[in-house]
Scaffold this active site. Sequence first.
Site, PDB file in Angstrom:
ATOM      1  N   ASP A  25      24.209  18.222  -8.628  1.00 53.49           N
ATOM      2  CA  ASP A  25      23.856  17.823  -7.270  1.00 53.49           C
ATOM      3  C   ASP A  25      22.890  16.632  -7.386  1.00 53.49           C
ATOM      4  O   ASP A  25      22.297  16.406  -8.446  1.00 53.49           O
ATOM      5  CB  ASP A  25      23.193  19.003  -6.553  1.00 53.49           C
ATOM      6  N   ASP A  71      20.478  15.193  -4.434  1.00 50.98           N
ATOM      7  CA  ASP A  71      19.211  15.238  -3.705  1.00 50.98           C
ATOM      8  C   ASP A  71      18.324  16.383  -4.181  1.00 50.98           C
ATOM      9  O   ASP A  71      18.731  17.555  -4.156  1.00 50.98           O
ATOM     10  CB  ASP A  71      19.470  15.381  -2.216  1.00 50.98           C
ATOM     11  N   ASP A  80      16.251   5.024  14.078  1.00 53.60           N
ATOM     12  CA  ASP A  80      17.413   5.666  13.476  1.00 53.60           C
ATOM     13  C   ASP A  80      17.013   6.417  12.213  1.00 53.60           C
ATOM     14  O   ASP A  80      17.421   7.546  11.977  1.00 53.60           O
ATOM     15  CB  ASP A  80      18.479   4.615  13.129  1.00 53.60           C
ATOM     16  N   ARG A 137      33.157  -1.587   9.155  1.00 50.06           N
ATOM     17  CA  ARG A 137      32.269  -2.222   8.178  1.00 50.06           C
ATOM     18  C   ARG A 137      32.977  -2.458   6.852  1.00 50.06           C
ATOM     19  O   ARG A 137      33.875  -1.718   6.446  1.00 50.06           O
ATOM     20  CB  ARG A 137      31.031  -1.359   7.958  1.00 50.06           C
ATOM     21  N   THR A 182      27.923  15.303  -4.533  1.00 46.10           N
ATOM     22  CA  THR A 182      26.959  15.095  -3.459  1.00 46.10           C
ATOM     23  C   THR A 182      27.632  14.807  -2.129  1.00 46.10           C
ATOM     24  O   THR A 182      28.761  14.282  -2.085  1.00 46.10           O
ATOM     25  CB  THR A 182      26.018  13.928  -3.817  1.00 46.10           C
ATOM     26  N   ALA A 183      26.939  15.126  -1.042  1.00 44.04           N
ATOM     27  CA  ALA A 183      27.418  14.770   0.294  1.00 44.04           C
ATOM     28  C   ALA A 183      27.200  13.297   0.599  1.00 44.04           C
ATOM     29  O   ALA A 183      27.740  12.773   1.577  1.00 44.04           O
ATOM     30  CB  ALA A 183      26.718  15.616   1.352  1.00 44.04           C
ATOM     31  N   LYS A 220      32.285  21.015  -1.909  1.00 39.61           N
ATOM     32  CA  LYS A 220      31.853  20.661  -3.261  1.00 39.61           C
ATOM     33  C   LYS A 220      32.582  21.508  -4.299  1.00 39.61           C
ATOM     34  O   LYS A 220      33.023  21.010  -5.339  1.00 39.61           O
ATOM     35  CB  LYS A 220      30.342  20.846  -3.405  1.00 39.61           C
ATOM     36  N   ASP A 271      19.673  22.308  -6.425  1.00 37.68           N
ATOM     37  CA  ASP A 271      18.413  22.827  -5.901  1.00 37.68           C
ATOM     38  C   ASP A 271      18.609  23.663  -4.649  1.00 37.68           C
ATOM     39  O   ASP A 271      17.679  24.317  -4.189  1.00 37.68           O
ATOM     40  CB  ASP A 271      17.485  21.657  -5.530  1.00 37.68           C
ATOM     41  N   ASN A 307      22.807  26.026  -0.382  1.00 32.38           N
ATOM     42  CA  ASN A 307      24.094  25.589   0.152  1.00 32.38           C
ATOM     43  C   ASN A 307      25.107  25.277  -0.940  1.00 32.38           C
ATOM     44  O   ASN A 307      26.299  25.175  -0.667  1.00 32.38           O
ATOM     45  CB  ASN A 307      23.894  24.351   1.033  1.00 32.38           C
TER      46      ASN A 307
END
Length: 332
Positions: free
Chosen positions: A86, A88, A114, A150, A193-194, A238, A261, A264
């Site tokens: 993971d 983060d 934002d 974009r 990772t997301a 994931k 960590d 989830n």
Amino acid sequence: MRLPRENRRFGRAVPSPAQIRAAIAGEASATAGLKAARRARAVSAAEPPDAAAGLELGSGQDTPDTPVPDPPPPVPRDLTAAAFFDVDNTMVIGASILHFARGLAARKYFTAGDVMGFAWHQVRFRVSGKEHVASVASGREQALSFVAGRETAEIRRLGEEIYDELIADKIWTGTRALAQLHLDAGQQVWLVTATPVELAEIIARRLGLTGALGTVAESEGGKFTGRLVGDILHGTAKAQAVRSLAAREGLDLRRCTAYSDSHNDVPMLSVVGNAVAVNPDQDLREVAKARGWQIRDFRTGRKAAKIGVPSLLGAGAVAGAVAAGMSHRRGA
């Protein structure tokens, strides 16, 4: 066991829309991650070796007759084992998507307000340890509003700059050392990772890892369409991505290791033979203790040198900010 009425059909459970999106997201992430990793390997193999330091070809200057040491032998590849990390608070201190968002805000791609909104979502997520259906749905809509139209190349270029500015010095040295142990054993090492896959790939490449599995935003003609492929790579998605990559690469999941960590990520941690909780939240710490998983906490000041290699080697995500680093508001 009696199946819920809405999930009973011919005696078998019917996947829910969320499960279908998670499966699609996992498959798409594995496809994108492998494609990028193979492209990076091809580029690396095509690059000529660097000239020796101090030697200018064609300069006509004499150089000392210094023997060049033989390169170290290549590490034998372990073809059936890999490690999945993971990002983060596991590999990167804090939320990688917020670091990218800060960098984009500094470039006037969107407002400080934002970023505060993304940060509040992250704080609420970290405090509760849970994602709510309404929050995820709102986050998905917000993500798509940022993505549409974009340039993918622009985001990659900005990602490179922002990594150097804000992320390079936020890598957990202990986790990085664990990743290196797997690399030294000839194993593949993947980030899961997301965070958008384009940004996750930058982190993986800068750390010398095999590749990255991340959220895939659909693109056509080099531009984002504003649609996600499946869903955010989070939770069960994931786990699906890891299973898909393992099947394609011939990995034995019983010999693989996963690090996270967050509670989830229990689905991802549960599909491998060796799970390690790194800097775990309270819920994950309890699960790890109950299941006998290893716990590594680098927040206590332990040195990486004291961290042992996992036994098998020796023998989310913020839904609302997923695409914040991928694009900017029109006219912001």
